[in-house]
Write a protein that holds these residues in place. Structure first.
Motif, PDB file in Angstrom:
ATOM      1  N   MET A   1      17.352  47.011  -5.754  1.00 52.57           N
ATOM      2  CA  MET A   1      17.216  47.561  -4.517  1.00 52.57           C
ATOM      3  C   MET A   1      15.657  48.263  -4.236  1.00 52.57           C
ATOM      4  O   MET A   1      15.000  47.524  -4.666  1.00 52.57           O
ATOM      5  CB  MET A   1      17.532  49.843  -5.727  1.00 52.57           C
ATOM      6  N   ARG A   2      16.042  48.379  -2.995  1.00 49.76           N
ATOM      7  CA  ARG A   2      14.133  47.847  -2.268  1.00 49.76           C
ATOM      8  C   ARG A   2      14.063  49.592  -1.139  1.00 49.76           C
ATOM      9  O   ARG A   2      14.874  50.393  -0.855  1.00 49.76           O
ATOM     10  CB  ARG A   2      14.699  46.470  -1.260  1.00 49.76           C
ATOM     11  N   GLU A   3      12.874  49.483  -1.600  1.00 51.30           N
ATOM     12  CA  GLU A   3      12.117  50.782  -1.042  1.00 51.30           C
ATOM     13  C   GLU A   3      12.668  50.269   0.507  1.00 51.30           C
ATOM     14  O   GLU A   3      11.642  49.782   1.110  1.00 51.30           O
ATOM     15  CB  GLU A   3      10.820  50.499  -1.619  1.00 51.30           C
ATOM     16  N   ALA A  18      21.136  60.815   6.793  1.00 51.10           N
ATOM     17  CA  ALA A  18      22.250  60.937   7.316  1.00 51.10           C
ATOM     18  C   ALA A  18      23.045  60.236   8.227  1.00 51.10           C
ATOM     19  O   ALA A  18      24.250  59.858   9.000  1.00 51.10           O
ATOM     20  CB  ALA A  18      23.027  62.274   8.548  1.00 51.10           C
ATOM     21  N   LEU A  19      22.074  59.300   8.810  1.00 45.04           N
ATOM     22  CA  LEU A  19      22.077  58.039   9.244  1.00 45.04           C
ATOM     23  C   LEU A  19      22.543  57.263   8.917  1.00 45.04           C
ATOM     24  O   LEU A  19      23.540  56.255   8.382  1.00 45.04           O
ATOM     25  CB  LEU A  19      20.288  57.542  10.323  1.00 45.04           C
ATOM     26  N   LEU A  20      21.933  56.716   7.623  1.00 34.82           N
ATOM     27  CA  LEU A  20      22.494  56.006   5.683  1.00 34.82           C
ATOM     28  C   LEU A  20      23.745  56.437   5.722  1.00 34.82           C
ATOM     29  O   LEU A  20      24.904  55.157   5.744  1.00 34.82           O
ATOM     30  CB  LEU A  20      21.687  55.546   4.866  1.00 34.82           C
ATOM     31  N   ASP A  21      24.727  57.307   5.812  1.00 29.45           N
ATOM     32  CA  ASP A  21      25.707  57.914   5.328  1.00 29.45           C
ATOM     33  C   ASP A  21      26.613  57.970   6.594  1.00 29.45           C
ATOM     34  O   ASP A  21      28.160  57.042   6.298  1.00 29.45           O
ATOM     35  CB  ASP A  21      25.655  59.037   5.525  1.00 29.45           C
ATOM     36  N   GLY A  22      26.719  58.001   7.814  1.00 26.17           N
ATOM     37  CA  GLY A  22      27.139  57.343   8.887  1.00 26.17           C
ATOM     38  C   GLY A  22      27.309  55.170   8.539  1.00 26.17           C
ATOM     39  O   GLY A  22      28.590  55.495   9.670  1.00 26.17           O
ATOM     40  N   ALA A  23      26.742  55.115   8.528  1.00 28.69           N
ATOM     41  CA  ALA A  23      26.369  53.209   8.334  1.00 28.69           C
ATOM     42  C   ALA A  23      27.057  53.266   7.607  1.00 28.69           C
ATOM     43  O   ALA A  23      27.542  51.928   7.210  1.00 28.69           O
ATOM     44  CB  ALA A  23      25.053  52.462   8.481  1.00 28.69           C
ATOM     45  N   ILE A  25      25.662  53.069   4.313  1.00 31.88           N
ATOM     46  CA  ILE A  25      25.475  52.507   3.550  1.00 31.88           C
ATOM     47  C   ILE A  25      24.606  52.834   2.879  1.00 31.88           C
ATOM     48  O   ILE A  25      24.307  54.417   2.561  1.00 31.88           O
ATOM     49  CB  ILE A  25      23.950  52.147   3.941  1.00 31.88           C
ATOM     50  N   GLY A  26      25.076  52.595   1.106  1.00 28.38           N
ATOM     51  CA  GLY A  26      24.574  54.080  -0.221  1.00 28.38           C
ATOM     52  C   GLY A  26      23.257  53.261  -0.231  1.00 28.38           C
ATOM     53  O   GLY A  26      22.617  52.679  -0.089  1.00 28.38           O
ATOM     54  N   HIS A  27      22.534  55.023  -0.549  1.00 25.10           N
ATOM     55  CA  HIS A  27      21.759  55.097  -0.899  1.00 25.10           C
ATOM     56  C   HIS A  27      20.300  55.996  -2.078  1.00 25.10           C
ATOM     57  O   HIS A  27      22.142  56.567  -2.254  1.00 25.10           O
ATOM     58  CB  HIS A  27      20.315  55.241   0.624  1.00 25.10           C
ATOM     59  N   LEU A  28      19.397  55.730  -2.429  1.00 32.08           N
ATOM     60  CA  LEU A  28      19.009  57.015  -3.069  1.00 32.08           C
ATOM     61  C   LEU A  28      18.335  57.355  -3.256  1.00 32.08           C
ATOM     62  O   LEU A  28      17.286  56.899  -2.485  1.00 32.08           O
ATOM     63  CB  LEU A  28      18.979  56.020  -5.104  1.00 32.08           C
ATOM     64  N   VAL A  29      17.777  59.176  -3.508  1.00 34.51           N
ATOM     65  CA  VAL A  29      16.489  59.340  -2.447  1.00 34.51           C
ATOM     66  C   VAL A  29      15.960  59.209  -4.420  1.00 34.51           C
ATOM     67  O   VAL A  29      16.399  60.254  -5.426  1.00 34.51           O
ATOM     68  CB  VAL A  29      16.718  60.279  -2.097  1.00 34.51           C
ATOM     69  N   LEU A  30      14.479  59.075  -5.005  1.00 37.91           N
ATOM     70  CA  LEU A  30      13.966  59.456  -5.830  1.00 37.91           C
ATOM     71  C   LEU A  30      12.980  60.650  -6.142  1.00 37.91           C
ATOM     72  O   LEU A  30      12.577  59.904  -4.463  1.00 37.91           O
ATOM     73  CB  LEU A  30      13.933  57.727  -6.623  1.00 37.91           C
ATOM     74  N   ASP A  31      12.354  61.229  -6.618  1.00 40.42           N
ATOM     75  CA  ASP A  31      11.817  62.010  -7.065  1.00 40.42           C
ATOM     76  C   ASP A  31      11.732  63.457  -6.295  1.00 40.42           C
ATOM     77  O   ASP A  31      11.036  64.256  -6.380  1.00 40.42           O
ATOM     78  CB  ASP A  31       9.927  61.658  -6.740  1.00 40.42           C
ATOM     79  N   GLN A  32      13.457  63.171  -6.083  1.00 36.29           N
ATOM     80  CA  GLN A  32      13.236  64.884  -5.198  1.00 36.29           C
ATOM     81  C   GLN A  32      13.207  66.147  -5.892  1.00 36.29           C
ATOM     82  O   GLN A  32      13.399  67.349  -5.626  1.00 36.29           O
ATOM     83  CB  GLN A  32      14.482  65.015  -4.144  1.00 36.29           C
ATOM     84  N   ASN A  33      13.917  65.570  -7.397  1.00 29.87           N
ATOM     85  CA  ASN A  33      13.570  66.963  -8.164  1.00 29.87           C
ATOM     86  C   ASN A  33      12.089  67.283  -9.205  1.00 29.87           C
ATOM     87  O   ASN A  33      12.043  67.614 -10.188  1.00 29.87           O
ATOM     88  CB  ASN A  33      14.695  66.520  -9.167  1.00 29.87           C
ATOM     89  N   ASP A  54      21.998  45.059   1.914  1.00 25.17           N
ATOM     90  CA  ASP A  54      21.626  46.592   2.882  1.00 25.17           C
ATOM     91  C   ASP A  54      20.059  46.518   3.607  1.00 25.17           C
ATOM     92  O   ASP A  54      20.078  47.408   4.898  1.00 25.17           O
ATOM     93  CB  ASP A  54      22.843  47.820   2.590  1.00 25.17           C
ATOM     94  N   VAL A  55      19.402  46.007   2.755  1.00 28.04           N
ATOM     95  CA  VAL A  55      17.955  46.360   3.426  1.00 28.04           C
ATOM     96  C   VAL A  55      18.261  45.913   5.218  1.00 28.04           C
ATOM     97  O   VAL A  55      17.444  46.948   6.330  1.00 28.04           O
ATOM     98  CB  VAL A  55      17.159  44.930   3.115  1.00 28.04           C
ATOM     99  N   ARG A  56      18.488  45.078   5.345  1.00 38.00           N
ATOM    100  CA  ARG A  56      18.552  44.151   6.949  1.00 38.00           C
ATOM    101  C   ARG A  56      18.992  45.210   7.835  1.00 38.00           C
ATOM    102  O   ARG A  56      18.587  45.737   9.077  1.00 38.00           O
ATOM    103  CB  ARG A  56      18.891  42.819   6.814  1.00 38.00           C
TER     104      ARG A  56
END
Length: 77
Positions: A1-3, A18-23, A25-33, A54-56
């Motif tokens: 995984m890359r930031e 929303a942009l990544l979901d629309g494409a 592309i799976g993603h994680l949001v860390l530190d939101q809690n 998926d970075v590129r």
């Protein structure tokens, strides 16, 4: 995984998600809690990560959406 992005802006996080979901592309949001620790002040930045494969594509999608200035430096090419 890359930031990809590190930000305190919850609206920006929503747009990026929303942009990544629309494409698809799976993603994680860390530190939101972390609000439990920080008291909901929003001082701890949230980090958006995607799989190495998926970075590129993810970087291109955010750049095309005018969010290129929000991207973290891509230290691995």
């Amino acid at each position: 995984m890359r930031e990809l992005v590190r930000t305190n802006d919850v609206v920006l996080l929503s747009v990026i998600g929303a942009l990544l979901d629309g494409a698809e592309i799976g993603h994680l949001v860390l530190d939101q809690n972390m609000s439990v620790i920080e008291g909901s002040v929003g001082v701890i930045p949230r980090r958006v990560l995607v799989r190495d494969d998926d970075v590129r594509a993810a970087r291109q999608i955010l750049t095309d959406a005018g969010l290129g200035h929000e991207l973290r430096p891509d230290l691995e090419h």
